[in-house]
Write a protein that holds these residues in place. Structure first.
Motif, mmCIF file in Angstrom:
data_model
loop_
_atom_site.group_PDB
_atom_site.id
_atom_site.type_symbol
_atom_site.label_atom_id
_atom_site.label_comp_id
_atom_site.label_asym_id
_atom_site.label_seq_id
_atom_site.Cartn_x
_atom_site.Cartn_y
_atom_site.Cartn_z
ATOM 1 N N GLU A 13 14.741 16.037 16.937
ATOM 2 C CA GLU A 13 13.600 15.250 16.763
ATOM 3 C C GLU A 13 12.632 15.396 18.137
ATOM 4 O O GLU A 13 13.220 15.790 19.157
ATOM 5 N N LEU A 14 11.375 15.262 17.766
ATOM 6 C CA LEU A 14 10.675 15.935 18.894
ATOM 7 C C LEU A 14 9.951 14.156 19.480
ATOM 8 O O LEU A 14 9.740 13.193 18.679
ATOM 9 N N VAL B 37 0.982 -0.759 0.080
ATOM 10 C CA VAL B 37 0.086 -0.051 -0.095
ATOM 11 C C VAL B 37 1.421 0.980 -0.007
ATOM 12 O O VAL B 37 2.455 0.839 0.458
ATOM 13 N N ALA B 38 0.268 2.143 -0.534
ATOM 14 C CA ALA B 38 1.133 3.593 -0.449
ATOM 15 C C ALA B 38 0.308 4.910 -0.441
ATOM 16 O O ALA B 38 -0.718 4.616 -0.833
ATOM 17 N N PHE B 39 1.292 5.896 0.222
ATOM 18 C CA PHE B 39 -0.200 7.058 0.384
ATOM 19 C C PHE B 39 1.284 7.609 0.023
ATOM 20 O O PHE B 39 2.193 7.897 0.118
ATOM 21 N N ASN B 40 0.488 8.836 -0.147
ATOM 22 C CA ASN B 40 0.839 10.046 -0.712
ATOM 23 C C ASN B 40 0.642 11.363 0.385
ATOM 24 O O ASN B 40 -0.206 11.627 1.133
ATOM 25 N N CYS B 41 1.452 12.792 0.132
ATOM 26 C CA CYS B 41 1.232 13.698 1.093
ATOM 27 C C CYS B 41 2.001 14.366 0.613
ATOM 28 O O CYS B 41 2.816 14.688 -0.404
ATOM 29 N N THR B 42 1.299 15.731 0.282
ATOM 30 C CA THR B 42 1.473 17.137 -0.148
ATOM 31 C C THR B 42 1.545 18.134 0.223
ATOM 32 O O THR B 42 0.836 18.493 1.151
ATOM 33 N N TYR B 43 2.907 19.053 -0.096
ATOM 34 C CA TYR B 43 3.032 20.052 0.735
ATOM 35 C C TYR B 43 2.882 21.398 -0.360
ATOM 36 O O TYR B 43 3.274 21.481 -1.363
ATOM 37 N N SER B 44 2.834 22.747 0.554
ATOM 38 C CA SER B 44 2.256 23.475 -0.165
ATOM 39 C C SER B 44 3.566 24.639 -0.252
ATOM 40 O O SER B 44 3.854 25.824 -1.140
ATOM 41 N N ASN B 45 3.931 24.804 1.034
ATOM 42 C CA ASN B 45 5.643 25.434 1.015
ATOM 43 C C ASN B 45 6.803 25.124 -0.080
ATOM 44 O O ASN B 45 7.746 23.628 0.686
ATOM 45 N N SER B 46 6.480 25.853 -0.807
ATOM 46 C CA SER B 46 7.975 24.765 -1.665
ATOM 47 C C SER B 46 10.022 25.379 -0.568
ATOM 48 O O SER B 46 10.741 24.247 -0.793
ATOM 49 N N ALA B 47 9.238 26.367 0.347
ATOM 50 C CA ALA B 47 10.626 26.231 1.458
ATOM 51 C C ALA B 47 10.921 24.919 2.460
ATOM 52 O O ALA B 47 11.847 25.453 3.250
ATOM 53 N N SER C 128 12.121 20.019 5.853
ATOM 54 C CA SER C 128 12.285 18.316 6.842
ATOM 55 C C SER C 128 11.138 18.054 6.429
ATOM 56 O O SER C 128 10.387 18.394 6.548
ATOM 57 N N PHE C 129 11.068 16.119 6.304
ATOM 58 C CA PHE C 129 9.743 15.494 5.945
ATOM 59 C C PHE C 129 9.738 14.846 6.528
ATOM 60 O O PHE C 129 10.977 14.029 6.969
ATOM 61 N N PHE C 130 8.306 14.308 7.322
ATOM 62 C CA PHE C 130 8.803 12.734 8.324
ATOM 63 C C PHE C 130 7.415 12.075 8.229
ATOM 64 O O PHE C 130 6.118 12.711 7.631
ATOM 65 N N TRP C 131 7.892 10.963 8.075
ATOM 66 C CA TRP C 131 5.823 9.888 8.892
ATOM 67 C C TRP C 131 5.790 10.020 9.714
ATOM 68 O O TRP C 131 7.073 9.039 10.264
ATOM 69 N N TYR C 132 4.500 9.533 10.449
ATOM 70 C CA TYR C 132 4.477 9.492 11.724
ATOM 71 C C TYR C 132 3.037 8.208 12.020
ATOM 72 O O TYR C 132 2.628 8.685 10.559
ATOM 73 N N ARG C 133 3.355 8.279 12.572
ATOM 74 C CA ARG C 133 2.310 6.799 12.829
ATOM 75 C C ARG C 133 1.686 6.730 14.077
ATOM 76 O O ARG C 133 2.270 7.449 15.583
ATOM 77 N N ILE D 276 8.420 20.644 8.178
ATOM 78 C CA ILE D 276 9.192 21.541 8.601
ATOM 79 C C ILE D 276 9.023 22.547 8.025
ATOM 80 O O ILE D 276 10.748 22.147 7.004
ATOM 81 N N SER D 277 9.130 23.851 8.022
ATOM 82 C CA SER D 277 8.618 24.721 6.939
ATOM 83 C C SER D 277 9.711 25.285 7.936
ATOM 84 O O SER D 277 10.265 27.069 6.567
ATOM 85 N N ASN D 278 10.132 26.216 8.690
ATOM 86 C CA ASN D 278 11.365 27.136 9.219
ATOM 87 C C ASN D 278 11.983 26.461 9.799
ATOM 88 O O ASN D 278 11.942 25.847 11.017
ATOM 89 N N SER D 279 12.902 26.737 9.290
ATOM 90 C CA SER D 279 14.171 26.025 9.941
ATOM 91 C C SER D 279 15.084 26.731 10.807
ATOM 92 O O SER D 279 15.622 25.946 11.946
ATOM 93 N N GLY D 280 14.262 27.946 11.828
ATOM 94 C CA GLY D 280 14.524 28.327 13.208
ATOM 95 C C GLY D 280 14.160 27.203 14.104
ATOM 96 O O GLY D 280 15.102 27.374 14.851
ATOM 97 N N TYR D 281 12.943 27.096 14.233
ATOM 98 C CA TYR D 281 12.643 25.823 15.190
ATOM 99 C C TYR D 281 11.961 24.885 14.588
ATOM 100 O O TYR D 281 11.081 24.807 13.917
ATOM 101 N N SER D 282 12.301 24.380 15.038
ATOM 102 C CA SER D 282 11.212 22.623 15.085
ATOM 103 C C SER D 282 9.421 22.684 14.987
ATOM 104 O O SER D 282 9.547 21.758 15.803
ATOM 105 N N THR D 283 9.006 23.581 14.397
ATOM 106 C CA THR D 283 8.020 23.515 14.530
ATOM 107 C C THR D 283 7.194 22.449 12.812
ATOM 108 O O THR D 283 7.699 22.593 12.165
ATOM 109 N N LEU D 284 6.242 21.336 13.672
ATOM 110 C CA LEU D 284 5.610 20.119 12.811
ATOM 111 C C LEU D 284 3.896 20.838 12.403
ATOM 112 O O LEU D 284 3.740 20.645 13.102
ATOM 113 N N THR D 285 4.292 21.126 10.908
ATOM 114 C CA THR D 285 3.315 21.025 10.448
ATOM 115 C C THR D 285 2.496 19.874 9.603
ATOM 116 O O THR D 285 3.184 18.933 8.927
ATOM 117 N N PHE D 286 1.124 18.889 10.766
ATOM 118 C CA PHE D 286 1.084 17.841 9.675
ATOM 119 C C PHE D 286 -0.205 18.136 9.249
ATOM 120 O O PHE D 286 -1.266 18.842 8.775
#
Lengths: 111, 111
Positions: B99-100, A19-29, A32-37, A91-101
């Motif tokens: 990592e968070l 099985v395969a899942f896709n995810c799209t993101y809008s911020n080209s900047a 970092s990218f992650f998969w969480y369960r 993570i869109s902002n390298s200044g701090y580790s804020t995840l957008t899910f």
């Protein structure tokens, strides 16, 4: 447009399926990218980071396509224990580790 | 076990009340982030604390406030509770931008 989008599913697959899942993101900047369960009513747990070159961990393979701004997760030989919600995070902002899910994709593996 | 502990695990409040949620970060971690996860949604970033200062904030009103203490533990306070505040509140600790690691969450129900 939402910053991170996923198909909510559910994906119903038999044991042993791929099985395969896709995810799209809008911020080209995005940096970092992650998969969480996430199991039902539990906290998210890091499944794997996603690198530009792609990476594999056992039955799980993650890919990043910067040109098309999506990441993917492939699960081979599905197990019953793989049933969970899979969250894509960016993570869109390298200044701090804020995840957008994303909202998550539910996977149900049946016998 | 991530070493991140949250309390209480479950609580019920009524509209207009105030709530305080607590988080103890993993040993060695100096950064705490708070997320809200409504049913069927991905976690949404509330704010982050680094060395006792707010280091970034998501799209949440001022009635959501926080603190970080010298031992890096943290509190999330929500005033004037609304029904839509019902959610799983997740705390995540990290060392800087690393990592968070998520705690198991505090499940808040507002009646």
């Amino acid at each position: 447009r939402k910053e991170v989008e996923q198909d909510p599913g559910p994906f119903n697959v038999p044991e042993g399926a791929t099985v395969a899942f896709n995810c799209t993101y809008s911020n080209s900047a995005s940096q970092s990218f992650f998969w969480y369960r996430q199991d039902c009513r539990k906290e998210p747990k890091l499944l794997m980071s996603v690198y530009s070159s792609g990476n594999e961990d056992g039955r799980f393979t993650a890919q990043l396509n910067r040109a098309s701004q999506y990441i993917s997760l492939l699960i081979r030989d599905s197990k019953l224990s793989d049933s969970a919600t899979y969250l894509c995070a960016v993570i869109s902002n390298s200044g701090y580790s804020t995840l957008t899910f994303g909202k998550g994709t539910m996977l149900l593996v049946s016998p | 076990e991530t070493g991140v502990t949250q309390s209480p695990t479950h609580l019920i409040k009524t509209r207009g009340q105030q709530v305080t949620l607590r988080c103890s970060s993993q040993s060695g971690h100096n950064t705490v982030s708070w997320y809200q996860q409504a049913l069927g949604q991905g976690p949404q970033f509330i704010f982050q604390y680094y060395r006792e200062e707010e280091n970034g904030r998501g799209n949440f009103p001022p009635r959501f406030s926080g603190l970080q203490f010298p031992n890096y533990s943290s509190e999330l306070n929500v005033n004037a509770l609304e029904l839509d505040d019902s959610a799983l509140y997740l705390c995540a600790s990290s060392f800087g931008t690393g990592e968070l690691f998520f705690g198991e969450g505090s499940r808040l129900t507002v009646l």
